[in-house]
Scaffold this motif. Structure first.
Motif, PDB file in Angstrom:
ATOM      1  N   TYR A  23       0.856  -1.293  -0.326  1.00  0.00           N
ATOM      2  CA  TYR A  23       0.386  -0.353   0.398  1.00  0.00           C
ATOM      3  C   TYR A  23       0.846   1.160  -0.199  1.00  0.00           C
ATOM      4  CZ  TYR A  23      -3.051  -2.943   0.772  1.00  0.00           C
ATOM      5  OH  TYR A  23      -4.715  -4.250   1.582  1.00  0.00           O
ATOM      6  N   PRO A  25       3.292   4.491  -1.418  1.00  0.00           N
ATOM      7  CA  PRO A  25       3.555   4.136  -3.058  1.00  0.00           C
ATOM      8  C   PRO A  25       5.051   3.576  -3.173  1.00  0.00           C
ATOM      9  CG  PRO A  25       2.484   5.976  -2.027  1.00  0.00           C
ATOM     10  CD  PRO A  25       2.913   5.132  -0.990  1.00  0.00           C
ATOM     11  N   ASN A  26       6.214   4.428  -2.524  1.00  0.00           N
ATOM     12  CA  ASN A  26       7.385   3.833  -2.837  1.00  0.00           C
ATOM     13  C   ASN A  26       8.248   2.641  -1.871  1.00  0.00           C
ATOM     14  OD1 ASN A  26       6.719   7.059  -3.096  1.00  0.00           O
ATOM     15  ND2 ASN A  26       7.681   6.805  -4.932  1.00  0.00           N
ATOM     16  N   LYS A  71       6.921   6.761   6.961  1.00  0.00           N
ATOM     17  CA  LYS A  71       6.054   6.475   5.567  1.00  0.00           C
ATOM     18  C   LYS A  71       5.279   6.609   6.996  1.00  0.00           C
ATOM     19  CE  LYS A  71       9.167   2.530   3.786  1.00  0.00           C
ATOM     20  NZ  LYS A  71       8.596   2.667   2.642  1.00  0.00           N
ATOM     21  N   VAL A 107       6.018  13.671  -0.101  1.00  0.00           N
ATOM     22  CA  VAL A 107       4.963  13.078  -0.450  1.00  0.00           C
ATOM     23  C   VAL A 107       4.924  13.443  -1.949  1.00  0.00           C
ATOM     24  CG1 VAL A 107       3.287  15.374   0.178  1.00  0.00           C
ATOM     25  CG2 VAL A 107       2.805  12.821  -0.575  1.00  0.00           C
ATOM     26  N   GLY A 108       4.375  12.002  -2.690  1.00  0.00           N
ATOM     27  CA  GLY A 108       4.822  12.307  -4.148  1.00  0.00           C
ATOM     28  C   GLY A 108       3.869  13.228  -4.633  1.00  0.00           C
ATOM     29  N   ASP A 110       1.920  13.581  -6.624  1.00  0.00           N
ATOM     30  CA  ASP A 110       0.431  13.047  -7.255  1.00  0.00           C
ATOM     31  C   ASP A 110      -0.183  11.974  -6.926  1.00  0.00           C
ATOM     32  OD1 ASP A 110       2.210  11.376  -7.067  1.00  0.00           O
ATOM     33  OD2 ASP A 110       2.027  10.221  -9.611  1.00  0.00           O
ATOM     34  N   ASN A 111       0.273  12.666  -5.154  1.00  0.00           N
ATOM     35  CA  ASN A 111      -0.437  11.505  -3.890  1.00  0.00           C
ATOM     36  C   ASN A 111      -1.405  12.789  -3.497  1.00  0.00           C
ATOM     37  OD1 ASN A 111      -1.165   9.962  -1.814  1.00  0.00           O
ATOM     38  ND2 ASN A 111       0.838   9.116  -1.465  1.00  0.00           N
ATOM     39  N   SER A 112      -3.031  13.603  -4.337  1.00  0.00           N
ATOM     40  CA  SER A 112      -3.999  14.503  -3.364  1.00  0.00           C
ATOM     41  C   SER A 112      -4.081  14.055  -2.073  1.00  0.00           C
ATOM     42  CB  SER A 112      -4.415  14.190  -4.982  1.00  0.00           C
ATOM     43  OG  SER A 112      -5.019  13.148  -5.518  1.00  0.00           O
ATOM     44  N   ARG A 113      -4.423  12.595  -2.130  1.00  0.00           N
ATOM     45  CA  ARG A 113      -5.034  12.374  -0.835  1.00  0.00           C
ATOM     46  C   ARG A 113      -4.360  12.442  -0.096  1.00  0.00           C
ATOM     47  NH1 ARG A 113      -9.605   6.894   0.156  1.00  0.00           N
ATOM     48  NH2 ARG A 113     -10.071   7.302   2.078  1.00  0.00           N
ATOM     49  N   ALA A 114      -3.115  12.142   0.078  1.00  0.00           N
ATOM     50  CA  ALA A 114      -2.095  12.201   1.290  1.00  0.00           C
ATOM     51  C   ALA A 114      -1.641  13.802   1.563  1.00  0.00           C
ATOM     52  CB  ALA A 114      -0.922  10.950   0.861  1.00  0.00           C
ATOM     53  N   TYR A 133      11.947  10.833  -6.740  1.00  0.00           N
ATOM     54  CA  TYR A 133      12.415   9.289  -6.446  1.00  0.00           C
ATOM     55  C   TYR A 133      12.073   8.843  -7.600  1.00  0.00           C
ATOM     56  CZ  TYR A 133       8.266  10.900  -3.079  1.00  0.00           C
ATOM     57  OH  TYR A 133       7.477  11.455  -1.732  1.00  0.00           O
TER      58      TYR A 133
END
Ligand SMILES: CC(C)(COP(=O)(O)OP(=O)(O)OC[C@H]1O[C@@H](n2cnc3c(N)ncnc32)[C@H](O)[C@@H]1OP(=O)(O)O)[C@@H](O)C(=O)NCCC(=O)NCCS
Length: 151
Positions: A23, A25-26, A71, A107-108, A110-114, A133
């Motif tokens: 779960y 992303p990296n 994380k 945080v990435g 594109d990780n809009s939720r995070a 990354y």
């Protein structure tokens, strides 16, 4: 949503490494988990009746008052009902007792939720780091000042 459970400081077990692999992303290689220095890192698990519901891993250097959040993962079936937001204050309460007064993270982009989750917790964006990354993706760095109660 049942948000019951206990927060515990642990060494990384197989279920944590598996949750990261599934779960996060990296995800890390097993060798990276094995190389963790217990003196510099704090792994908090959130469990209910032994079942792992989430975890968070921080790096806290000795004599430093900034914790680096490496994380944070909540199992998908427990997301979306402010679970992460309930889990979070328990983590920061522990960090504050260790002298930590701010948290830093990447945080990435594109990780809009995070990113939304971090903004809700009060994190502020610092800068975009291009190619952060291993897949070439950009990261957003963010920071949060923890509220330290003055008695
Ligand atoms: C990031 C994470 C820990 C947040 O936990 P959570 O339980 O989902 O958090 P919350 O329930 O507090 O929701 C946070 C925000 O996500 C957003 N959100 C909720 N459902 C969403 C969905 N299906 N899609 C996108 N965003 C959503 C909402 O903006 C929500 O805020 P709101 O309640 O004000 O609307 C969790 O989503 C997760 O484990 N993600 C995978 C691992 C990860 O990306 N970790 C961070 C890497 S740096």
């Amino acid at each position: 949503m049942n948000t019951t459970g206990e927060i515990t400081l642990e060494s990384p077990g197989d279920d944590v490494i598996e949750m990261d692999r599934m779960y996060f992303p990296n995800p890390w290689e097993s060798s990276q988990w094995l190389a963790l220095n217990p003196g510099l890192n704090r792994l908090f698990t959130w469990r209910f009746q032994g079942e792992l519901r989430g975890f968070a891993l921080f790096g806290v250097a000795p004599d430093d008052n900034v914790a680096h959040l490496f994380k944070i993962v909540v199992s998908p079936q427990y997301r979306g009902s402010s679970t992460g937001s309930i889990f979070w204050p328990l983590l920061t309460a522990h960090l504050v007792t260790k002298g930590v007064n701010s948290v830093f993270l990447e945080v990435g982009v594109d990780n809009s939720r995070a990113i939304r989750f971090y903004e809700k917790l009060g994190f502020k964006a610092l800068r975009r780091v291009r190619g952060f990354y291993s897949d070439g993706g950009d990261a957003q760095t963010m920071t949060l000042t923890l509220k330290v109660e003055v008695l």
